[in-house]
Design an enzyme around this catalytic site. Structure first.
Site, PDB file in Angstrom:
ATOM      1  N   ARG A  52       0.832  -1.211   0.000  1.00 35.92           N
ATOM      2  CA  ARG A  52       0.000   0.000   0.000  1.00 35.92           C
ATOM      3  C   ARG A  52       0.865   1.259   0.000  1.00 35.92           C
ATOM      4  O   ARG A  52       0.532   2.248  -0.661  1.00 35.92           O
ATOM      5  CB  ARG A  52      -0.952   0.009   1.190  1.00 35.92           C
ATOM      6  CG  ARG A  52      -1.865   1.243   1.148  1.00 35.92           C
ATOM      7  CD  ARG A  52      -2.946   1.214   2.192  1.00 35.92           C
ATOM      8  NE  ARG A  52      -2.386   1.166   3.526  1.00 35.92           N
ATOM      9  CZ  ARG A  52      -3.096   0.891   4.615  1.00 35.92           C
ATOM     10  NH1 ARG A  52      -4.384   0.646   4.524  1.00 35.92           N
ATOM     11  NH2 ARG A  52      -2.533   0.855   5.807  1.00 35.92           N
ATOM     12  N   ARG A 101       9.286  27.511   1.164  1.00 36.55           N
ATOM     13  CA  ARG A 101       7.887  27.121   0.978  1.00 36.55           C
ATOM     14  C   ARG A 101       7.440  27.469  -0.430  1.00 36.55           C
ATOM     15  O   ARG A 101       7.600  28.609  -0.865  1.00 36.55           O
ATOM     16  CB  ARG A 101       7.003  27.838   2.001  1.00 36.55           C
ATOM     17  CG  ARG A 101       5.535  27.453   1.922  1.00 36.55           C
ATOM     18  CD  ARG A 101       4.732  28.096   3.048  1.00 36.55           C
ATOM     19  NE  ARG A 101       3.326  27.688   3.016  1.00 36.55           N
ATOM     20  CZ  ARG A 101       2.373  28.330   2.337  1.00 36.55           C
ATOM     21  NH1 ARG A 101       2.667  29.414   1.635  1.00 36.55           N
ATOM     22  NH2 ARG A 101       1.128  27.891   2.344  1.00 36.55           N
ATOM     23  N   LYS A 151      -3.035   6.969   1.597  1.00 35.64           N
ATOM     24  CA  LYS A 151      -2.903   7.095   3.058  1.00 35.64           C
ATOM     25  C   LYS A 151      -2.026   8.300   3.399  1.00 35.64           C
ATOM     26  O   LYS A 151      -0.844   8.152   3.731  1.00 35.64           O
ATOM     27  CB  LYS A 151      -2.350   5.790   3.644  1.00 35.64           C
ATOM     28  CG  LYS A 151      -2.539   5.672   5.151  1.00 35.64           C
ATOM     29  CD  LYS A 151      -2.288   4.256   5.606  1.00 35.64           C
ATOM     30  CE  LYS A 151      -2.196   4.116   7.115  1.00 35.64           C
ATOM     31  NZ  LYS A 151      -3.444   4.374   7.826  1.00 35.64           N
ATOM     32  N   GLU A 183     -16.520   5.011   6.148  1.00 35.53           N
ATOM     33  CA  GLU A 183     -15.641   4.249   7.045  1.00 35.53           C
ATOM     34  C   GLU A 183     -15.566   4.964   8.385  1.00 35.53           C
ATOM     35  O   GLU A 183     -16.215   5.995   8.589  1.00 35.53           O
ATOM     36  CB  GLU A 183     -14.242   4.091   6.417  1.00 35.53           C
ATOM     37  CG  GLU A 183     -13.563   5.414   6.119  1.00 35.53           C
ATOM     38  CD  GLU A 183     -12.272   5.287   5.316  1.00 35.53           C
ATOM     39  OE1 GLU A 183     -11.608   4.237   5.379  1.00 35.53           O
ATOM     40  OE2 GLU A 183     -11.930   6.273   4.635  1.00 35.53           O
TER      41      GLU A 183
END
Ligand code: PLP
Length: 287
Positions: A52, A101, A151, A183
């Site tokens: 994953r 940044r 994820k 979920e």
């Protein structure tokens, strides 16, 4: 004793670990993670988590900082150095520190990704007494982004969901979108009707749980029926049982949703049996 953690090639006391303030994980939540459980000092389903992670990285055009074999070595080394018998290994990869940044992704040739791992010692993880009591959950709107299959470390809304649950005096929250349960805040959600297990089908709407994949395989092997489809809260309210799965909760019964008892209001036989099978089989296959 200070934990030994891993940062970009070094094993260090946690107090000496450093990541730049310009790291894109810190500034942009531009990172992915995995949590792998440890039982009997061994890793549960490392192959599933590595697969994953590889997919999450590919979906975000992020380079893998080390090979999956090297990652296994790092996991094992941290487990050994910290004397973990039961607990977790947390891993995070970010797009690194471009030195300033900027919204645009940096050139990966010039900005290597950041790799951080640490252990969490959780004695009694498998014998968690909550499994005998079950969880109470509330439902909340799912307002997360549209790529929940990746994820990422953008966990602000799931954290807010846990706080909403806490405020409501329950254990967790289930997300609902367009009338259907997606979920839990940090787990996959299931209901049981007779011999049938119903859980949201895979797509961009949910995280493809590693525990989910294993539990559905074991359920089918045990001659249970599995239906991968969306279900509503009304359907859940009349189910015989409900449960959740995650790498660190394994299979955990859910006994109440929005104040309504599910089935008998106690952990049911299907969830309890699946928890037992999952723990047995995964301990046998641990590395
Ligand atoms: N769904 C979400 C949103 C999660 O955060 C998690 C785990 O963190 C899961 C599902 C369960 O996934 P796994 O079984 O791989 O731990």
């Amino acid at each position: 004793m200070a934990r030994t953690v891993y940062v970009n090639g070094d094993y260090l006391p946690e107090t000496e670990a450093r990541v730049s303030i310009f790291d894109r994980g810190f500034l942009m939540a531009d990172g992915v993670y995995e949590v792998t459980s440890v039982l009997d000092g061994k890793l549960i389903d490392f192959a599933g988590h590595a697969a994953r992670l590889t997919r999450s990285l590919a979906e975000l055009d992020m380079a893998a900082p080390v090979t999956m074999d090297e990652l296994l070595t790092i996991h094992r080394e941290l487990v050994a150095r910290n004397g973990i018998n039961e607990g977790m290994v947390y891993l995070q990869v970010t797009r690194g520190n471009p030195g300033d940044r900027d919204f645009a992704f940096p050139d990966p040739a010039k900005t290597p990704s950041t790799l951080v791992l640490f252990t969490q010692d959780k004695p009694g993880l498998a014998a968690n007494p909550q499994a005998k009591i079950g969880l109470k959950v509330i439902s909340i709107d799912d307002i997360r982004w549209g790529r929940r299959d990746i994820k990422t470390v953008q966990l602000l809304y799931p954290s807010m969901g846990k706080m909403m649950a806490k405020k409501a005096g329950v254990d967790d929250a289930w997300f609902v979108e367009d009338g259907f349960v997606t979920e839990g805040t940090s787990n996959n959600a299931y209901i049981v009707k007779g011999n049938r297990i119903i859980t949201r089908n895979l797509g961009n709407e949910i995280l493809h749980g590693i525990t989910r994949a294993a539990v559905l395989r074991f359920a089918r092997e045990a001659q249970m029926e599995v239906e991968e489809r969306a279900f509503t809260l009304a359907e859940a309210a009349t189910a015989d049982e409900a449960f959740i799965t995650s790498a660190s909760a394994f299979v955990m019964p859910v006994v109440q949703i929005d104040g309504t008892a599910i089935g008998t209001g106690k952990p049911g036989p299907v969830a309890s049996r699946l928890r037992e099978i999952y723990l047995d089989e995964m301990r046998k296959a641990a590395v």
